[in-house]
Design an enzyme around this catalytic site. Sequence first.
Site, PDB file in Angstrom:
ATOM      1  N   ASP A   1     -69.882 120.107 -51.390  1.00  0.00           N
ATOM      2  CA  ASP A   1     -70.772 121.264 -51.280  1.00  0.00           C
ATOM      3  C   ASP A   1     -71.144 121.544 -49.825  1.00  0.00           C
ATOM      4  O   ASP A   1     -71.152 122.700 -49.378  1.00  0.00           O
ATOM      5  CB  ASP A   1     -72.059 121.020 -52.078  1.00  0.00           C
ATOM      6  CG  ASP A   1     -71.899 121.285 -53.563  1.00  0.00           C
ATOM      7  OD1 ASP A   1     -70.887 121.896 -53.963  1.00  0.00           O
ATOM      8  OD2 ASP A   1     -72.797 120.885 -54.322  1.00  0.00           O
TER       9      ASP A   1
ATOM     10  N   HIS B   1     -77.810 123.103 -51.019  1.00  0.00           N
ATOM     11  CA  HIS B   1     -77.321 124.359 -50.437  1.00  0.00           C
ATOM     12  C   HIS B   1     -78.328 124.971 -49.468  1.00  0.00           C
ATOM     13  O   HIS B   1     -77.958 125.431 -48.389  1.00  0.00           O
ATOM     14  CB  HIS B   1     -76.995 125.361 -51.544  1.00  0.00           C
ATOM     15  CG  HIS B   1     -75.919 124.910 -52.472  1.00  0.00           C
ATOM     16  ND1 HIS B   1     -74.665 124.561 -52.034  1.00  0.00           N
ATOM     17  CD2 HIS B   1     -75.913 124.725 -53.821  1.00  0.00           C
ATOM     18  CE1 HIS B   1     -73.934 124.198 -53.076  1.00  0.00           C
ATOM     19  NE2 HIS B   1     -74.663 124.289 -54.159  1.00  0.00           N
TER      20      HIS B   1
END
Length: 316
Positions: free
Chosen positions: A247, A270
């Site tokens: 990610d 994120h």
Amino acid sequence: MGIVLHDYQTTVKTRASLTGTGVHSGKEVSISFLPADADTGIVFQLINSDGQGREFRALFSEIGATDLCTMLGDPSGEHIATVEHIMAALFGLGIDNVLIEIDGHEVPILDGSAMAFVEAIDQAGIETLPVKRRYIRVVKPVRIENGASWAEFRPYDGTRFEVEIDFESPAIGRQLFASDINADIFRRDVARARTFGFMKDVERLWAAGYALGSSLENSLVIGDDNRVINMGGLRYPNEFVRHKTLDAMGDLALAGARFIGCFRSYRGGHRLNAAALRRLLSDRTAFEIVETTRRERGRAAEMSAVNAPLYAPWMI
């Protein structure tokens, strides 16, 4: 040995396509990789039902939301969601320029990892372009904190990730993945790591309109007994932190150029990845744009400062 860098930009040789389901929308979506010219960068082209398209540049300046996934565009309007896995594949394999056609608002989750995107890129092939690749070289530490979580960039003679997670669930606990990254390491150690979640969170996510396409086919799921309920078990002993690294790679691929440095994070996600990237690129004393200038047999390439690429976010 010095930095092992590729001197020139790349793209895919031919078109390659795949179809899957959006993990949050639950809707079927198809995407295609197409070759692009040097200095194009990564561009998503949303193809609507009328055949018209809207472009979204894969840049951190285009990020519209970071809740549960990374989204480009307007969350309440035109957007492309869950771009992090496809961006990680492009970053991991060293693809600088590509047009990605997509006929829905969310990149398909496929098996929850980046491996299907890797296979699609392998099918298309990788072409080297006759234009130098520019890098973001970190020249001083930059750090951001949010409670117990933090992320930082540090100068480093290569591209390295050091990602640590710490969950109360004994199925995960505290895990660390630390490695330099190149295409071979990405394929072997990161690309197959799947997204994960907790069964206790599913009803809440469904009620909020998320995870409508989530299943044991595309997610690692931890049950109420704190055990992984997927029949096949884990692909890596520390698959959870490897996916968090995947990610992070996808989120940092939105820099507009590859970076030379070390990215470190603790209990990140994120939102923190995007904030760290913004912190780095907002401080022009923390990085420089470089490219290789000379390469002698048996020695590392020399670097020199150059102008930023036209598609970089600080040029917009």
